[in-house]
Design a protein around this motif. Structure first.
Motif, mmCIF file in Angstrom:
data_model
loop_
_atom_site.group_PDB
_atom_site.id
_atom_site.type_symbol
_atom_site.label_atom_id
_atom_site.label_comp_id
_atom_site.label_asym_id
_atom_site.label_seq_id
_atom_site.Cartn_x
_atom_site.Cartn_y
_atom_site.Cartn_z
ATOM 1 N N THR A 45 0.833 -1.302 0.074
ATOM 2 C CA THR A 45 0.006 -0.057 0.084
ATOM 3 C C THR A 45 0.794 1.398 -0.090
ATOM 4 O OG1 THR A 45 -1.861 -1.177 1.290
ATOM 5 C CG2 THR A 45 -1.676 1.408 1.212
ATOM 6 N N ASN A 49 1.174 4.240 -2.837
ATOM 7 C CA ASN A 49 0.761 5.352 -2.705
ATOM 8 C C ASN A 49 2.049 6.337 -2.912
ATOM 9 O OD1 ASN A 49 -0.263 7.670 -1.266
ATOM 10 N ND2 ASN A 49 -0.713 6.931 0.655
ATOM 11 N N ARG A 54 -2.622 8.420 -3.673
ATOM 12 C CA ARG A 54 -3.594 7.868 -3.015
ATOM 13 C C ARG A 54 -4.553 6.867 -3.594
ATOM 14 N NH1 ARG A 54 -6.404 12.600 0.136
ATOM 15 N NH2 ARG A 54 -7.240 13.131 -2.173
ATOM 16 N N GLU A 55 -5.088 7.502 -4.699
ATOM 17 C CA GLU A 55 -6.098 6.633 -5.306
ATOM 18 C C GLU A 55 -5.798 5.279 -5.981
ATOM 19 O OE1 GLU A 55 -9.551 7.650 -5.351
ATOM 20 O OE2 GLU A 55 -8.503 9.239 -4.121
ATOM 21 N N ARG A 58 -5.700 3.292 -2.973
ATOM 22 C CA ARG A 58 -7.020 2.729 -2.713
ATOM 23 C C ARG A 58 -7.493 1.737 -3.569
ATOM 24 N NH1 ARG A 58 -9.931 8.729 -1.619
ATOM 25 N NH2 ARG A 58 -9.245 8.831 0.654
ATOM 26 N N LEU A 103 -7.029 1.968 4.780
ATOM 27 C CA LEU A 103 -7.584 3.213 4.435
ATOM 28 C C LEU A 103 -6.890 4.073 5.269
ATOM 29 C CD1 LEU A 103 -11.247 2.668 3.352
ATOM 30 C CD2 LEU A 103 -9.367 2.770 1.601
#
Length: 207
Positions: A45, A49, A54-55, A58, A103
């Protein structure tokens, strides 16, 4: 910079599947082998990132969540010596803990991304790991939440024993949670090495 998230999705899926398998095998008295693979999800993650934003991170997390839900469902359908390999409490705890913690990891990382290179991955992984551990073990084993799955007897997890065999007396599941949390913290620090190397490689390859 092109958002090529497929490697991240595949890596996350592999970690989730491996962890769901390895959690069935004990490592010592307080851990399972899955405790050593699952924290790598935070590494994936954080890399996504840092490199793609960020997207993209996610999207990788949601892909991992879907794979985790599928693994949990399969586990609930397989009966072992002591019942289903995965109880509904474990399935709910695992899914909720994973999604919430990842998240939060992304949000914390994003707040700190402009600081020193190591600060965002360390702090976000530590915060995310703590949330993950607290949510999963509480939902899966705390006697106060037995209403989630009344037919599932988790009284064994409530046996009062010294913390990690040497500390104050606590329910067994608390010792399991603390051991798991300590492994996550250690791996969060060790993961700085591959984080630095992989981010550097991907950044050079996409500029």
């Amino acid at each position: 910079m092109k958002n090529n998230i497929l490697p991240g999705v595949l890596a996350m899926a592999a970690i989730v599947v491996a962890s769901n398998i390895l959690v069935q095998f004990l490592f010592g008295q307080w851990l399972t082998w899955g405790a050593f693979t699952y924290p790598l999800a935070f590494l994936v993650t954080d890399i996504m990132n840092r490199v793609y934003g960020r997207e993209a991170a996610r999207k990788v997390v949601f892909a991992g969540f879907v794979v985790g839900v599928a693994c949990s469902f399969v586990g609930t359908q397989i009966t072992g010596e002591f019942g289903p390999l995965v109880t509904w409490r474990i399935a709910i705890g695992s899914g909720l803990a994973f999604l919430t913690a990842q998240l939060i990891d992304i949000a914390v990382f994003n707040r700190l991304r402009d600081g020193s290179w190591w600060r965002a991955p360390v702090v976000s992984s530590l915060v995310g790991s703590s949330v993950d551990t607290a949510l999963f073990f509480t939902i899966a084993f705390s006697a106060s939440l037995s209403f989630i799955e009344p037919a599932n007897d988790v009284s064994w997890a409530g046996e009062v024993l010294p913390l990690l065999g040497a500390g104050p007396s606590v329910p067994l599941w608390v010792s399991l949670a603390v051991a798991d949390w300590l492994v996550k913290l250690a791996l969060a620090l060790l993961a700085l090495v591959p984080f630095r190397i992989i981010v550097g490689s991907l950044t050079r390859g996409t500029t």
